[in-house]
Design an enzyme around this catalytic site. Sequence first.
Site, short mmCIF file in Angstrom:
data_model
loop_
_atom_site.label_atom_id
_atom_site.label_comp_id
_atom_site.label_asym_id
_atom_site.label_seq_id
_atom_site.Cartn_x
_atom_site.Cartn_y
_atom_site.Cartn_z
N HIS A 44 57.82 84.51 37.04
CA HIS A 44 56.70 84.09 37.89
C HIS A 44 56.97 82.81 38.68
CE1 HIS A 44 53.89 87.17 36.69
NE2 HIS A 44 54.11 86.91 35.42
N ARG A 69 62.66 83.64 30.24
CA ARG A 69 61.98 84.90 30.46
C ARG A 69 62.57 85.52 31.72
NH1 ARG A 69 55.52 85.79 30.77
NH2 ARG A 69 55.63 84.19 32.38
N GLN A 145 58.46 91.33 25.42
CA GLN A 145 57.07 90.94 25.61
C GLN A 145 56.17 92.17 25.68
OE1 GLN A 145 56.55 88.15 28.81
NE2 GLN A 145 54.75 87.24 27.84
#
Length: 257
Positions: A44, A69, A145
């Site tokens: 993100h 991530r 996740q």
Amino acid sequence: MNLFKEKLLRRQPQFGLFAMSLTAQTADALVPSGFDFLMFDAEHTPTALPILYSQVLALASSRTACLVRMPGPDPVAFKPVLDMGIATVMVPNIRNAKEAAQAVRAVQYPPRGIRGVGGSVRATRYGRDADYYAQSAEQICLLLQIESAEGLSNIEAIAAVEGVDGLFIGPVDLATDLGHLAQATHPAVIQACLDGVRRIRATGKAAGILAGESQAQAYLDAGATMVCLGSDLGLLTKAADALAAHWIQSNASEEAC
């Protein structure tokens, strides 16, 4: 040695932050706070590999683990990240055992996986560590996740995939998938997360979650052993907003008088 993975396997609670800012200086400034890990977010944020590399170096001499991530499951994206010497990666939004198995293959060398072999890279101490290839499967820590109702329903099957070290629940996306747009603290979402954490632990795998301080203890009590307590930018904006509001409101009140 992957200290984060060792603690994970011992079920020792670990606490960290998502690192959303794009500077090594911020990462360096957070190290003395004593967090167990920083999770650099390539999903993100508009980060780039040179930025990530500088952040890796900022943590290199500390005991704060460097986690990333990934932007998604594309196996090509894993190669430079792992070659930097980043030993723990998390893959977002895993929905089923097939996707879990693909993630495992992306982080392991043949014959177990499809990871490409890099020679003069940081992970091998630029070619000096001849044992790295044989030992990498034990050193690499793979987190998956869970961010959807489908993922929740398949927790046991996902956890059963060999090579998966832990499952990490993402409450915000999960809330959205459950019909509560970005409402991570909705009672139904919290209950789904608590149930998810308990089911992950029941499989024998480590459970993680992103949690505000008001929810963190409940998730720990349910069995979570890796907890992201927020993000660096979240802490910055919260403190900045409070400081600005205090002084701006105070001066506005004086002017009104």
